[in-house]
Design a protein around this motif. Structure first.
Motif, mmCIF file in Angstrom:
data_model
loop_
_atom_site.group_PDB
_atom_site.id
_atom_site.type_symbol
_atom_site.label_atom_id
_atom_site.label_comp_id
_atom_site.label_asym_id
_atom_site.label_seq_id
_atom_site.Cartn_x
_atom_site.Cartn_y
_atom_site.Cartn_z
ATOM 1 N N PHE A 85 0.827 -1.206 0.000
ATOM 2 C CA PHE A 85 0.000 0.000 0.000
ATOM 3 C C PHE A 85 0.865 1.263 0.000
ATOM 4 N N SER A 86 1.913 1.275 0.824
ATOM 5 C CA SER A 86 2.776 2.452 0.908
ATOM 6 C C SER A 86 3.477 2.720 -0.412
ATOM 7 N N VAL A 100 0.376 6.857 7.429
ATOM 8 C CA VAL A 100 -0.678 5.879 7.151
ATOM 9 C C VAL A 100 -1.270 5.331 8.446
ATOM 10 N N SER A 101 -0.434 5.132 9.452
ATOM 11 C CA SER A 101 -0.903 4.544 10.712
ATOM 12 C C SER A 101 -1.834 5.466 11.480
ATOM 13 N N PHE A 160 -4.511 6.783 10.346
ATOM 14 C CA PHE A 160 -5.886 6.592 9.887
ATOM 15 C C PHE A 160 -6.439 5.294 10.455
ATOM 16 N N LEU A 197 -8.295 1.917 6.259
ATOM 17 C CA LEU A 197 -7.733 2.091 4.922
ATOM 18 C C LEU A 197 -8.571 1.281 3.945
ATOM 19 N N CYS A 198 -9.129 1.929 2.957
ATOM 20 C CA CYS A 198 -9.985 1.274 1.968
ATOM 21 C C CYS A 198 -9.323 1.358 0.601
ATOM 22 N N VAL A 199 -8.957 0.219 0.069
ATOM 23 C CA VAL A 199 -8.358 0.163 -1.266
ATOM 24 C C VAL A 199 -9.477 -0.072 -2.282
ATOM 25 N N VAL A 216 0.699 -2.633 5.609
ATOM 26 C CA VAL A 216 0.758 -1.562 6.598
ATOM 27 C C VAL A 216 1.064 -2.146 7.969
ATOM 28 N N SER A 241 -9.418 -4.019 6.561
ATOM 29 C CA SER A 241 -8.520 -2.928 6.214
ATOM 30 C C SER A 241 -7.082 -3.418 6.125
ATOM 31 N N THR A 268 -4.535 -4.028 2.350
ATOM 32 C CA THR A 268 -3.273 -3.342 2.079
ATOM 33 C C THR A 268 -2.136 -4.301 1.770
#
Length: 282
Positions: free
Chosen positions: A40-41, A51-52, A54, A57-59, A159, A200, A204
């Protein structure tokens, strides 16, 4: 915001202001398309500390699905027809047909649409009058989930799981209870928070890792939710245990399989199926 406040230190003014709001951010992947072979990153070029912060996380991927694509096309056509000025009979007829199509699609979902004004009042009432809290047993459960995900995240390349994710699950549990106007967080709220965090976390991961984690997540959710009535045992492949043992320099597991500690912990060896069966106690 995570701490429900924001600190300001500028022009000689040092203060802290309330920031009781949610932050929603969107990031386009590099090249315009999400690459499942990358983390993801790597897709969004954001650092792990950012990122952490949030909770979820929705891809969102552009997956080809004939049914979904047809529904989307119908929605666009209906929106276009309704935006046309009233004039020609053909336009009116198209608008009528589009409205009928929308009503038919709404009828298929078998759900009642809440009026916007009523929804606003409902949310306002929940924010002002409902303040749910977790019990100690729920906190222990979330801590156990966090520990398991920390172990899993150390093996994958998605993540990383941080302490912030415990607070994320707490916030999601309380929010789910609040939207149902409950003053106490119940099992359903905690299970929802765990399920959302699992989805989530899995979304990722790289494509190859996702498939394995999705199978484990289904069994993990059943065990953590306490609904193990359907599952009286859990199977682990012998080959997986042998692979893990080799990483620690252990090549012979026969002594372990025949030991009293192995059988005393409700483990059984099924060489025919090539699995180790763990009997669940209720």
């Amino acid at each position: 915001m995570e701490q429900q406040s924001i600190s300001i230190s500028k022009a000689g003014i040092v203060t802290s202001l309330q920031a009781r709001c949610s932050v929603i951010a969107a990031a386009n992947p590099i090249g315009g398309r999400y690459d499942s072979s990358k983390t993801f990153s790597q897709n969004v070029e954001l650092t792990d500390p950012i990122v952490s912060r949030f909770d979820i996380l929705c891809v969102i991927k552009d997956v080809v699905d004939p049914i979904t694509d047809e529904m989307l096309a119908q929605f666009v056509v209906d929106s276009h027809c309704k935006s046309q000025p009233k004039g020609a009979n053909l336009t009116d007829r198209s608008a009528t047909n589009s409205q009928d199509g929308v009503q038919a699609s709404i009828g298929k979902t078998e759900c009642e649409i809440i009026p916007q004004e009523l929804l606003k009042k409902y949310i306002t009432y929940a924010k002002l009058n409902v303040f749910p809290r977790l019990h100690d047993a729920d906190l222990n459960k979330l801590a156990q989930v966090y520990a398991e995900l920390r172990i899993e995240s150390s093996h994958g390349q998605g993540v990383p799981i941080a302490v912030r994710h415990i607070e994320s699950m707490i916030r999601m549990s309380e929010a789910h209870a609040r939207i149902h106007l409950r003053q106490h967080v119940i099992q359903e709220d905690v299970d929802m928070a765990i399920r959302v965090l699992l989805e989530s976390f899995i979304s990722t991961q790289k494509f190859g890792v996702q498939k394995a984690l999705q199978k484990d997540a289904l069994q993990f959710e059943e065990i953590m939710s306490g609904s193990t009535a359907k599952f009286s045992y859990v199977d682990v492949k012998i080959a997986e245990l042998q692979s893990k043992a080799l990483d620690h320099g252990i090549s012979d597991l026969e002594a372990f399989f025949s030991s009293s500690e192995f059988s005393g912990a409700n483990f059984e060896l099924d060489e025919a199926k090539g699995v180790i069966r763990h009997r669940l106690t209720h």
